[in-house]
Design a protein around this motif. Sequence first.
Motif, short mmCIF file in Angstrom:
data_model
loop_
_atom_site.label_atom_id
_atom_site.label_comp_id
_atom_site.label_asym_id
_atom_site.label_seq_id
_atom_site.Cartn_x
_atom_site.Cartn_y
_atom_site.Cartn_z
N ASP A 58 0.83 -1.21 0.00
CA ASP A 58 0.00 0.00 0.00
C ASP A 58 0.86 1.26 0.00
OD1 ASP A 58 -2.77 1.17 0.27
OD2 ASP A 58 -1.81 2.05 2.05
N LEU A 59 2.08 1.17 0.53
CA LEU A 59 2.97 2.33 0.46
C LEU A 59 3.25 2.72 -0.99
CD1 LEU A 59 5.62 1.56 3.24
CD2 LEU A 59 3.80 3.27 3.30
N LEU A 60 3.25 1.73 -1.87
CA LEU A 60 3.45 2.01 -3.29
C LEU A 60 2.14 2.38 -3.97
CD1 LEU A 60 5.92 -0.81 -4.41
CD2 LEU A 60 6.44 1.56 -3.85
N LEU A 61 1.15 1.50 -3.88
CA LEU A 61 -0.10 1.69 -4.63
C LEU A 61 -0.99 2.76 -4.01
CD1 LEU A 61 -1.97 0.79 -6.92
CD2 LEU A 61 -2.91 -0.93 -5.35
N GLY A 62 -1.31 2.61 -2.74
CA GLY A 62 -2.26 3.52 -2.10
C GLY A 62 -1.69 4.87 -1.76
N GLN A 63 -0.44 4.92 -1.29
CA GLN A 63 0.15 6.18 -0.85
C GLN A 63 0.83 6.95 -1.97
OE1 GLN A 63 -0.28 7.34 2.24
NE2 GLN A 63 -1.35 5.50 2.92
N THR A 64 1.47 6.22 -2.91
CA THR A 64 2.28 6.87 -3.95
C THR A 64 1.65 6.77 -5.34
OG1 THR A 64 4.18 6.13 -2.64
CG2 THR A 64 4.65 7.15 -4.74
N GLY A 65 0.73 5.85 -5.53
CA GLY A 65 0.11 5.68 -6.83
C GLY A 65 0.93 4.87 -7.81
N LEU A 66 1.84 4.05 -7.30
CA LEU A 66 2.68 3.20 -8.17
C LEU A 66 2.06 1.80 -8.26
CD1 LEU A 66 6.29 4.13 -6.99
CD2 LEU A 66 5.27 4.63 -9.22
N LEU A 67 1.56 1.47 -9.43
CA LEU A 67 1.00 0.13 -9.65
C LEU A 67 2.13 -0.81 -10.04
CD1 LEU A 67 -1.25 -1.90 -9.96
CD2 LEU A 67 -1.66 -1.02 -12.28
N GLY A 112 14.71 -0.32 -9.28
CA GLY A 112 13.92 0.91 -9.32
C GLY A 112 14.51 1.96 -10.24
N MET A 113 15.83 2.03 -10.29
CA MET A 113 16.48 2.99 -11.20
C MET A 113 16.11 2.73 -12.65
SD MET A 113 20.29 3.32 -9.55
CE MET A 113 20.53 3.96 -7.90
N VAL A 114 15.83 1.44 -12.96
CA VAL A 114 15.42 1.09 -14.32
C VAL A 114 13.92 1.29 -14.52
CG1 VAL A 114 15.30 -0.79 -16.00
CG2 VAL A 114 17.30 -0.57 -14.51
N SER A 115 13.13 0.72 -13.63
CA SER A 115 11.68 0.72 -13.83
C SER A 115 11.06 2.10 -13.70
CB SER A 115 11.02 -0.25 -12.84
OG SER A 115 11.32 0.12 -11.50
N LEU A 116 11.62 2.96 -12.84
CA LEU A 116 11.03 4.27 -12.61
C LEU A 116 11.37 5.28 -13.70
CD1 LEU A 116 11.51 4.60 -8.75
CD2 LEU A 116 9.35 4.33 -9.99
N ARG A 117 12.12 4.85 -14.70
CA ARG A 117 12.36 5.72 -15.86
C ARG A 117 11.11 5.88 -16.71
NH1 ARG A 117 16.63 8.89 -14.92
NH2 ARG A 117 18.33 7.67 -13.98
N VAL A 118 10.15 4.99 -16.49
CA VAL A 118 8.87 5.08 -17.20
C VAL A 118 7.77 5.21 -16.16
CG1 VAL A 118 9.62 3.82 -19.24
CG2 VAL A 118 8.74 2.56 -17.28
N GLU A 119 6.57 5.54 -16.60
CA GLU A 119 5.46 5.77 -15.68
C GLU A 119 4.22 5.02 -16.13
OE1 GLU A 119 4.89 9.96 -15.51
OE2 GLU A 119 6.71 10.36 -14.34
N GLY A 120 3.25 4.97 -15.23
CA GLY A 120 1.95 4.40 -15.57
C GLY A 120 2.00 2.93 -15.92
N LEU A 121 1.32 2.59 -17.02
CA LEU A 121 1.24 1.20 -17.44
C LEU A 121 2.61 0.64 -17.82
CD1 LEU A 121 -0.59 -1.20 -18.04
CD2 LEU A 121 -0.91 -0.31 -20.37
N ALA A 124 4.26 -0.59 -14.74
CA ALA A 124 3.66 -1.85 -14.30
C ALA A 124 4.19 -3.02 -15.12
CB ALA A 124 2.14 -1.77 -14.39
N MET A 125 4.36 -2.81 -16.43
CA MET A 125 4.84 -3.89 -17.29
C MET A 125 6.31 -4.22 -17.02
SD MET A 125 2.33 -4.99 -19.08
CE MET A 125 1.41 -4.74 -17.55
N VAL A 126 7.10 -3.21 -16.72
CA VAL A 126 8.51 -3.46 -16.40
C VAL A 126 8.62 -4.28 -15.11
CG1 VAL A 126 10.70 -2.38 -15.74
CG2 VAL A 126 9.37 -1.44 -17.62
N THR A 127 7.82 -3.92 -14.11
CA THR A 127 7.86 -4.69 -12.85
C THR A 127 7.35 -6.11 -13.07
OG1 THR A 127 5.65 -3.86 -12.22
CG2 THR A 127 7.58 -2.61 -11.47
N LEU A 128 6.39 -6.27 -13.98
CA LEU A 128 5.91 -7.61 -14.30
C LEU A 128 7.02 -8.45 -14.94
CD1 LEU A 128 3.67 -9.72 -14.59
CD2 LEU A 128 2.98 -8.59 -16.73
N ALA A 129 7.83 -7.82 -15.77
CA ALA A 129 8.95 -8.52 -16.40
C ALA A 129 9.94 -8.99 -15.34
CB ALA A 129 9.64 -7.60 -17.41
N PHE A 130 10.20 -8.16 -14.33
CA PHE A 130 11.09 -8.57 -13.24
C PHE A 130 10.51 -9.76 -12.48
CE2 PHE A 130 12.72 -3.94 -13.07
CZ PHE A 130 13.77 -4.26 -13.93
N LEU A 131 9.20 -9.73 -12.27
CA LEU A 131 8.55 -10.84 -11.58
C LEU A 131 8.68 -12.13 -12.36
CD1 LEU A 131 6.68 -11.90 -9.29
CD2 LEU A 131 4.75 -11.28 -10.76
#
Length: 356
Positions: A58-67, A112-121, A124-131
């Motif tokens: 929730d610190l990411l999604l609810g508080q910061t808006g990072l899906l 995070g240095m890689v994934s946060l270079r992009v925003e929004g969807l 989310a897709m970059v983090t999915l790739a890491f998963l």
Amino acid sequence: MRRVRVLAALAVLVVFLFILPTLDLPTFGILPSSTGMPGSLRLLAIVVITAALAVTFDLLLGQTGLLSFGHAVYFAGGSYVFAMMLNYTSLSFWAAAPLAVVAVFAASLLLGMVSLRVEGLAYAMVTLAFLELASVMVTRGYFGTNGESGLRLPSAKVPEYFIGIRNVSNVYSLAVVVSVVVIASAALLTRTRFGLVLRGMRDNPLRMRVLGYDVYWTKLVIMGVSSGMAAICGVAYTIILSGADPTTTTMTFSLSLMFMVVIGGSGSVAGAAVGGAVYALLLQRLPALGDSVAGSGPAMVSDIVREPQLLLGVIFLAVVFLAPAGIRGLVSRAGAGLATAARNARPSRPRADASH
């Protein structure tokens, strides 16, 4: 006054959780047995750790808006790095635990240095790739993860007071301590100036940039903090299960974090904690409930209850459409309604006559 009452209620709840193993209370089927029995304590340990994990998300999604679809990577990372350190190095139990958290924290900053270079969807897709990458590494047994069998903790390195059925209460107490520390830290963080900045970035990132805040680095910091907290939960989860579980790297597990936050109430530490606890309890107990109703009702009903993911999906849809604010919203509305009813029930005072 309201804050004092809330803090007092939370203090009572924490004390109750700590003394629960000694009370041996009946659970009326909610838990496998009374609260003092090993099976119930083990389940409660999983429930409280899952509640803390939901708060970190929730610190990411609810508080910061990072899906993020990859937050489970850091939970699994804490679990597997801890287990691998104990299995393949000479590190002790109490040395491996903090080092695993530090390793995951450092890895989260790099990712995070890689994934946060992009925003929004795209984020989310970059983090999915890491998963997906982590899931392949774990299930195929790379780096000594032991594949789909999971990685057991070497009993020789685990303290004796965490081993065996008679010590389940100690494992439960550890889980409660970790959960209280993580949830309390998250709650304090959201009440600081930094927490206000996070919510500002969630609601209007462009305005925060105009005001001079560095959105990228702020998001990187909260990503590292939440990931480190998730790793702590992962280490505790490994101790509860006596090993690392490969299902924590699956897409299903990662999506369940979103489910927890939504049903509890996104943007609320208490709501996320309740959502995580409810999800974990339902996931563990619904199959047993399905077995108990088998033969006493329609076959379709028992089959549905036996499939917890299906029933939880139905609950998720119901919450999204009927209670978008989740359990927290329902409780708030109920409290407001009771307060209004109490005010209306009070007899009105007669007005003093102005002529006297």
